[in-house]
Design an enzyme around this catalytic site. Sequence first.
Site, PDB file in Angstrom:
ATOM      1  N   LYS A 186       6.628  -0.135   6.044  1.00  0.00           N
ATOM      2  CA  LYS A 186       6.558   0.856   4.977  1.00  0.00           C
ATOM      3  C   LYS A 186       7.267   2.172   5.391  1.00  0.00           C
ATOM      4  CE  LYS A 186       4.177  -1.457   1.881  1.00  0.00           C
ATOM      5  NZ  LYS A 186       4.033  -2.876   2.256  1.00  0.00           N
TER       6      LYS A 186
HETATM    7  C1  PLP Z   1       2.736  -3.644   1.508  1.00  0.00           C
HETATM    8  C2  PLP Z   1       2.077  -3.659   0.181  1.00  0.00           C
HETATM    9  C3  PLP Z   1       0.697  -3.829   0.022  1.00  0.00           C
HETATM   10  C4  PLP Z   1      -0.208  -4.212   1.148  1.00  0.00           C
HETATM   11  O1  PLP Z   1      -0.207  -3.372   2.232  1.00  0.00           O
HETATM   12  P1  PLP Z   1      -0.607  -3.939   3.692  1.00  0.00           P
HETATM   13  O2  PLP Z   1      -0.846  -2.683   4.451  1.00  0.00           O
HETATM   14  O3  PLP Z   1       0.536  -4.738   4.199  1.00  0.00           O
HETATM   15  O4  PLP Z   1      -1.840  -4.741   3.528  1.00  0.00           O
HETATM   16  C5  PLP Z   1       0.157  -3.732  -1.240  1.00  0.00           C
HETATM   17  N1  PLP Z   1       0.927  -3.506  -2.304  1.00  0.00           N
HETATM   18  C6  PLP Z   1       2.263  -3.350  -2.217  1.00  0.00           C
HETATM   19  C7  PLP Z   1       3.060  -3.070  -3.446  1.00  0.00           C
HETATM   20  C8  PLP Z   1       2.877  -3.450  -0.979  1.00  0.00           C
HETATM   21  O5  PLP Z   1       4.208  -3.339  -0.899  1.00  0.00           O
END
Ligand code: PLP
Length: 397
Positions: A186
């Site tokens: 992210k």
């Molecule tokens: C990455 C992501 C998640 C989940 O996050 P994690 O920390 O990997 O569990 C949820 N929603 C979206 C749109 C994402 O891109």
Amino acid sequence: MPGFEKFGDEERRELQDVLDNGVLMRYGFDPMRNGHWKVQEFEAALCERLDAPYAHCVSSGTAAVWSALVCAGVGDGHEVIVPPFTFVASMEAILFAGAVPVFGEIDETLGLDPSRLAEVITPKTKAVMLVHMCGAMAQVDQIKEICDHHGLELIEDVAQAMGGSLNGTPLGRFGRFGCFSFDPVKTITSAEGGAIITHTEADYRLVDAFTDHGHDHLGADRGQDRHPIMGLNFRLSELHAAVGIAQLRKLDGFLEHQRAIRDILETTLAPLDHVSFRKLPDRAGDTATFFSFFLQDADMTQAAVTGLTDGGVDGCFYWYANNWHYYKSWDHFRDLKTPHPIPLQRLDQPMRYQNPSLPQSDDVMSRCISMLIKLSWSLEEAQERAEKMKVILSSLG
Ligand SMILES: *Cc1c(COP(=O)(O)O)cnc(C)c1O
């Protein structure tokens, strides 16, 4: 993006603080901490950056969206409207909450189309899970109005658009709960982690208790406090928060660089008549983690993906054919493949999400390419890349 491209001494120093004390848990151990409360510090910094009265960190973005649904009262017998273009976590959270996901159509913002929302609202609809995909905002102001009008809970998934805004309001501040992820890929990362921002102390306390076995955290001692509700453990550790704090300080610098690269790409490709860009309800609030654009039809788009990839332009995603992000490849959700029976399996009616007809979303996504914008590119490299893309894409027009 992603933030891991920019680890340095800042992250190292924050981590060292935690290791020096040995307190890895966010709660308790007061005498040993030497004033270090990294998760609390991270939460305070998130409140500041996101202009939110309350922020609570959790162990992942998935934990954030699932906890938000549960704390919004979503469960057995409810429907939740969700875009068909999202990350699988949206579906997992809704299904494991015991609710039925119902897809709404998306438009060229790559988010839910507000004008197509009313047609999927039923008496069972409890909430809308709005997802701000690929770095930029859905039309969350309009969707919020519709939710208010119909008495629906609005939950925002901002996992892919940390730091984005719509007309000056940070994304995540429109819904009752705003959910974030700091997973390894992210915009900013804490290795694993997430956060939920809320408007009221009551919601904050609910989330805080639910994500730590129902502890109310009001007693002086962890063994003495009360358990007003059942919960689970989705705590963030001090180590993760330490990395998150250092990354959050860099966020605005990341966004500035990404936006400069986006501008180069857009300016260079703008003369091509057969290429159009993702619709941005507020260009200034785009985090520009991705550069998303459209070709004229699915065949031309596939040819473009092949041409770009073969031409050495890496990081171009064709989400339409991607099994993490588009509903067409989600057989395991359609068939409810879980290790245990979930309440939905009692329903005898075929569920509305199992055979959806989404011609508008299919049209949008079959023409869309998103290219990852990397923090490590210099502006000169971005310009070279843009020129290369222009040559490849020109040959298709
Ligand atoms: C990455 C992501 C998640 C989940 O996050 P994690 O920390 O990997 O569990 C949820 N929603 C979206 C749109 C994402 O891109």
